[in-house]
Motif scaffolding. Structure first.
Motif, PDB file in Angstrom:
ATOM      1  N   PHE A   1      79.376 -29.815   7.665  1.00 37.72           N
ATOM      2  CA  PHE A   1      80.098 -30.442   6.557  1.00 37.72           C
ATOM      3  C   PHE A   1      81.003 -29.410   5.881  1.00 37.72           C
ATOM      4  N   PRO A   2      82.241 -29.233   6.392  1.00 36.90           N
ATOM      5  CA  PRO A   2      83.186 -28.354   5.694  1.00 36.90           C
ATOM      6  C   PRO A   2      83.661 -29.036   4.406  1.00 36.90           C
ATOM      7  N   PHE A   3      83.948 -28.250   3.385  1.00 43.62           N
ATOM      8  CA  PHE A   3      84.419 -28.843   2.136  1.00 43.62           C
ATOM      9  C   PHE A   3      85.337 -27.872   1.411  1.00 43.62           C
ATOM     10  N   ASP A   4      86.001 -28.365   0.386  1.00 46.02           N
ATOM     11  CA  ASP A   4      86.992 -27.603  -0.371  1.00 46.02           C
ATOM     12  C   ASP A   4      86.312 -26.458  -1.120  1.00 46.02           C
ATOM     13  N   ALA A   5      86.845 -25.253  -0.964  1.00 44.34           N
ATOM     14  CA  ALA A   5      86.282 -24.093  -1.639  1.00 44.34           C
ATOM     15  C   ALA A   5      86.335 -24.221  -3.152  1.00 44.34           C
ATOM     16  N   ALA A   6      87.257 -25.028  -3.644  1.00 39.82           N
ATOM     17  CA  ALA A   6      87.384 -25.190  -5.095  1.00 39.82           C
ATOM     18  C   ALA A   6      86.164 -25.862  -5.716  1.00 39.82           C
TER      19      ALA A   6
END
Length: 576
Positions: free
Chosen positions: A540-545
């Motif tokens: 599950f890649p996701f936004d670093a923000a």
């Protein structure tokens, strides 16, 4: 259950037994005594074989089958029992001076062989496919007298099988599972499951007789190191003591339907009779393992074997110590647990990453490897090399093999990456139906403070399991990060009927949904398994923000559930 022909065979058997008394004549024999009814044996034992069922087994002057179903071969559960149309001796020979016969029983699907030596307590067995359909379950088995055989033994469990009386008034919960008579726990045959690849000997036994399976060559089994199967149990309707030889099984796999080439051979294995002594069975198993592959078998392909060796090195310079190594389908389209059409080999690397497969059938294979825990429990990638060619009498030396690792920075890891639930609460506990229900609905795991045993092996209740972790200087790290954070979820097993939403700091980053391509049902969680089923890897890649400096959370919110169904954990990793 027994046919008229089988009953007639029982009458005729007395004369056969009298004609071949133990200790006076031990020559192996196959005798036709009626239409599609035969007697096989050697004077030490003899069995009446009818059109489908081996209905009487005489050993130590007693019928060990009695009112049970006896011996048979079947596929797709009990839906298809093979019907024998003919039988004949296809070979007579001697091995180390001892005479033997190879008696072959023929069905439309293939041939069942009994290799019987003079004076032998039992027989070697093997099956050769000619026309089996695509299938998941294929088995041979004995259903034996429940008085003579009150106990069962596998490499995982040894004890008294539940008596038939326990089932009579019990409340059936589902799938051969009942509430125990005392109201504490459950009766289920799946508590008698065990590991295929580490099995030494197993069977049913009593004070006077033991019936055992010894399978030294395991290359004909489907599946990998984590292959587990039902092996012995009490038949709940009749009380028969069941000795189950699942040579192609699916009890704990998501998908294992396979098409078999003509000539695929399962076995040989030894079916062994004794006085019930486990120490004797253990000693016999040691001899059988040392003797495999069996030199007396007249089959060119069986003896066309070579070796494979190599050394696995991780890209960071470490040896892949203790890695699980698997030799299976070339250019695979299935999971290693799901493979089963031909022949399969398992081993583990040593401390320096070296591995060897002896006695491999000549063919082309795909070599795979993965972490088996410490000392490489941090390795989340796998290794694959195709076109590993094995030739008769040759050693295929693969040399040093480079295993690429992730180049990301790890923020946290919960649990060893080893494809099992080991280390977590109840992970790897003895098989027990419903144990997963003791895991909590809500759980908080704090990186740096919690230990793996604070995380339970399975999640099946609606609720939130949260991992708290710290991110120092998150803003600067996020700005410099070339790629998004990636949450790796490694599942040791999954039983369909539970859905989960995955959150990072309150933002949904993904779902784990029942019935999705990656989450097809394997029965592990609801069939008493506590260590493994079908392994899955989800990312599950996701936004670093979404991350922030200080305390952050990842949460697995189980939003839909079914009793005893859900997620069995292996490892959870967050990489930068």
């Amino acid at each position: 259950m027994k046919s008229f022909a089988a009953a007639l065979a029982g009458t005729l058997l007395a004369s056969v037994a009298n004609a071949v008394p133990a200790h006076k004549q031990t020559a192996p024999f196959l005798t036709l005594i009626g239409n599609q009814t035969w007697v096989i044996g050697n004077g030490v034992w003899n069995m009446t074989q009818g059109p489908k069922y081996g209905v009487e087994l005489y050993y130590k002057n007693r019928d060990c089958v009695g009112d049970a179903w006896g011996h048979y071969v079947s596929y797709n559960g009990a839906a298809n029992d093979l019907a024998w149309t003919s039988a004949k001796i296809v070979k007579k020979g001697k091995h180390k001076g001892v005479p033997f016969i190879d008696a072959m029983f023929t069905a439309d699907e293939g041939d069942m062989h009994w290799v019987i030596f003079e004076g032998q307590h039992g027989a070697y067995q093997y099956f050769v496919n000619h026309n089996l359909p695509d299938l998941g379950e294929f088995r041979t088995l004995w259903r034996l007298d429940n008085v003579t055989f009150p106990n069962g033994r596998t490499v995982s469990k040894d004890g008294v099988l539940p008596p038939l009386s326990d089932y009579v008034d019990a409340n059936k919960v589902f799938d051969e599972t009942w509430s125990a008579p005392d109201g504490k726990g459950y009766l289920t045959k799946y508590d008698w499951s065990s590991w295929i690849r580490t099995q030494d000997y197993y069977g049913v036994y009593g004070a006077e007789v033991g019936s055992w399976y010894i399978n030294p060559g395991k290359d004909y089994y489907n599946g990998n190191h984590a292959k587990q199967e039902l092996m012995v149990h009490r038949e709940s309707k009749t009380g028969d003591a069941v000795q189950l030889n699942m040579i192609h099984g699916t009890h704990f796999a998501a998908e294992s339907p396979d098409a078999f080439p003509d000539g695929k051979m399962w076995g040989p294995w030894l079916w062994y009779l004794n006085d019930g002594s486990k120490s004797d069975a253990k000693a016999r198993a040691k001899k059988e393992f040392a003797a495999w592959p069996y030199p007396w078998l007249d089959d060119e392909a069986y003896h066309a074997r070579g070796k494979v060796s190599g050394r696995l090195m991780l890209s960071d310079g470490r040896p892949a110590a203790k890695a699980a190594v698997f030799l299976g389908d070339n250019k695979p389209t299935k999971t290693t647990l799901g493979m089963g059409s031909t022949y399969y080999y398992t081993t583990y690397a040593d401390d320096k990453g070296n591995f060897e497969f002896p006695d491999v059938r000549a063919a082309a294979y795909g070599l795979q490897a993965w972490s088996n825990g410490a000392p490489i429990a941090d390795v989340s990638t796998s290794f694959l090399r195709n076109d590993v060619s094995v030739a008769k009498g040759q050693t295929t030396k693969l040399g040093a093999l480079a295993w690429s690792l992730s180049n990301r920075t790890r923020l946290f890891q919960v649990g060893d990456f080893d494809h099992y639930s080991y280390g977590f609460l109840h992970g790897g506990a003895p098989y027990e139906n419903g144990l997963v229900a003791s895991c909590p609905a809500d759980l908080v795991y704090r990186i740096g403070r919690s230990k793996p045993a604070d995380w339970c092996f399975g999640q099946t209740h609606r609720g939130n399991w949260t991992i708290e972790f710290s991110v120092p200087e998150a803003t600067a790290a996020a700005a410099a990060a070339p790629r998004a954070p990636n949450l790796i979820v490694s599942l040791a097993g999954y039983s369909a009927g539970a859905n989960s939403t995955v959150w990072a700091n309150g933002h949904r980053i993904g779902n784990m949904t029942s019935g999705s391509p990656q989450l097809k049902n394997d029965p592990s969680v609801y069939r008493s398994a506590t260590a493994a089923g079908e392994w899955r890897l989800l990312e599950f890649p996701f936004d670093a923000a979404l991350l922030r400096e200080g305390i952050n959370t990842v949460t697995f919110q189980l939003t839909g559930n079914t009793t005893w169904r859900g997620f069995m954990w292996d490892s959870i990793i967050l990489e930068w």
